[in-house]
Write an enzyme that holds these catalytic residues in place. Structure first.
Site, PDB file in Angstrom:
ATOM      1  N   TYR A 185       0.848  -1.192   0.000  1.00 21.19           N
ATOM      2  CA  TYR A 185       0.000   0.000   0.000  1.00 21.19           C
ATOM      3  C   TYR A 185       0.884   1.243   0.000  1.00 21.19           C
ATOM      4  CZ  TYR A 185      -3.412  -3.498   1.579  1.00 21.19           C
ATOM      5  OH  TYR A 185      -4.190  -4.619   1.709  1.00 21.19           O
ATOM      6  N   HIS A 189       0.523 -12.031   1.573  1.00 24.74           N
ATOM      7  CA  HIS A 189      -0.509 -11.272   0.860  1.00 24.74           C
ATOM      8  C   HIS A 189      -1.147 -12.078  -0.272  1.00 24.74           C
ATOM      9  CE1 HIS A 189      -1.507  -6.752   0.089  1.00 24.74           C
ATOM     10  NE2 HIS A 189      -2.566  -7.500  -0.045  1.00 24.74           N
ATOM     11  N   PRO A 201     -15.376  -5.495   2.614  1.00 23.51           N
ATOM     12  CA  PRO A 201     -16.697  -5.932   3.096  1.00 23.51           C
ATOM     13  C   PRO A 201     -17.833  -5.068   2.580  1.00 23.51           C
ATOM     14  CG  PRO A 201     -15.539  -4.737   4.825  1.00 23.51           C
ATOM     15  CD  PRO A 201     -14.553  -4.942   3.708  1.00 23.51           C
ATOM     16  N   GLY A 239     -17.029   0.001  -1.711  1.00 23.11           N
ATOM     17  CA  GLY A 239     -17.930   1.139  -1.627  1.00 23.11           C
ATOM     18  C   GLY A 239     -19.257   0.941  -2.331  1.00 23.11           C
TER      19      GLY A 239
END
Length: 329
Positions: free
Chosen positions: A56, A124, A204, A208
């Site tokens: 990130y 990851h 989750p 969006g």
């Protein structure tokens, strides 16, 4: 906030965590000052699990999280990840699960975070070219060395989970799971429960989409991850909005926001589920936290299952073939 256990090795976290990726990557420009305020406010609201990764940024999100938690380290469970190739500061959608890489990234992450240990260290993505036993064996060495407390995997298949857990206990699997992405119900969740591995859903809120505020892909600015996501495009967008309509209908009866219903649905899937919704704003953080107190009735849950059965979402999960190829089958 309610606490939940991830795995059987002693890791206990808040029922909702905070995904920090979007503060530095994928969802447009960040605001470090506001992001730090969000992280610190999350602690005030009872959130203890904070999720980041070397990818990130790359790297900048770990620095940000470390800065935000510097004076409150003992209150936080910090989760970070290794496993992608990063060349000259540019992330590549290729996996690297070599044992020496797992250890090298751990040492670098400790420095970026400014901590003496990582609470939860994930691979990851599974590297198809390195036996999982070799990767997890090296991760286990990090636990024995005191640099890491608990181990996790991300997007691992049932077979990989079994092999990994036999090598060294795995406390958590982090994979995509939401009302519109239910693939893990096809064996992955059952395997986690059989082995006593906790489950951490990422995205989750469907990046969006499930909040009811999503726009079409082309309406997002350059650099926003959603511009490339098939589920936000064309006819897929229109079909997927039907799922959102069902979420909105439940939200209306509950006097809640659609995103809260989406999170409450996940929390209702079992006490071993710990979603990590991400946000860059305190307003939405508070909204997400309130979802932990939202109770959906059996009728609500049945209505959502009917509106969004497994496989209902239209479009691939990712627009990148390379990312799709790295989903462990």
């Amino acid at each position: 906030m309610e606490k939940r256990k991830l795995g059987t090795q002693g890791l206990e976290v808040s029922a909702l965590g905070l995904g920090c990726m979007g503060m530095s990557y994928a969802y447009g420009a960040g605001d470090d000052a506001e992001s730090i305020a969000v992280i610190q406010h999350a602690l005030d609201l009872g959130i203890t699990l904070f999720d980041t990764a070397e990818m990130y940024g790359p790297f900048t999100n770990e620095v940000l999280v470390g800065k935000a938690l510097k004076d409150r380290r003992d209150e936080a469970i910090i989760a970070t990840k290794f496993g992608f190739v990063i060349e000259e500061g540019v992330r590549q959608y290729k996996a690297n699960g070599r044992p020496e890489h797992a250890k090298k990234v751990c040492d670098e992450a400790l420095k970026r975070l400014g901590v003496d240990h990582i609470d939860l260290y994930y691979q990851h993505r599974v590297d198809p070219n390195v036996p999982i036993e070799e990767t997890v064996g090296a991760m286990g060495d990090l636990v024995r060395a005191g640099k890491v407390r608990f181990l996790g995997l991300s997007e691992a298949s049932p077979a990989t989970l079994r092999r990994a857990h036999k090598e060294f206990p795995i406390s958590a699997l982090q994979s995509e799971y939401s009302i519109w992405e239910r693939g893990v119900e096809e064996g992955v969740l059952a395997t986690c429960r059989e082995l006593g591995i906790g489950f951490v859903p990422y995205s989750p809120l469907g990046r969006g989409f499930l909040t009811g505020t999503a726009k079409r892909a082309e309406e997002y600015p350059e650099g926003d991850f959603r511009r490339t996501q098939p589920r936000f495009e064309g006819e897929n967008f229109d079909r997927n909005m039907k799922i959102v309509d069902a979420v909105k209908a439940i939200a209306k009866t509950q006097g809640a926001a659609p995103g809260q219903v989406a999170l409450a649905w996940l929390l209702a899937q079992g006490p071993d589920i710990v979603p990590i919704p991400g946000t860059k704003r305190r307003k939405y953080l508070e909204e997400n936290v309130d979802a932990a107190r939202l109770h959906l009735s059996a009728d609500d849950l049945a209505a959502l299952d009917e509106a969004a059965p497994r496989g209902a979402a239209s479009g691939e999960r990712y627009g990148s073939a390379a990312l799709l190829d790295l989903l462990d089958k």
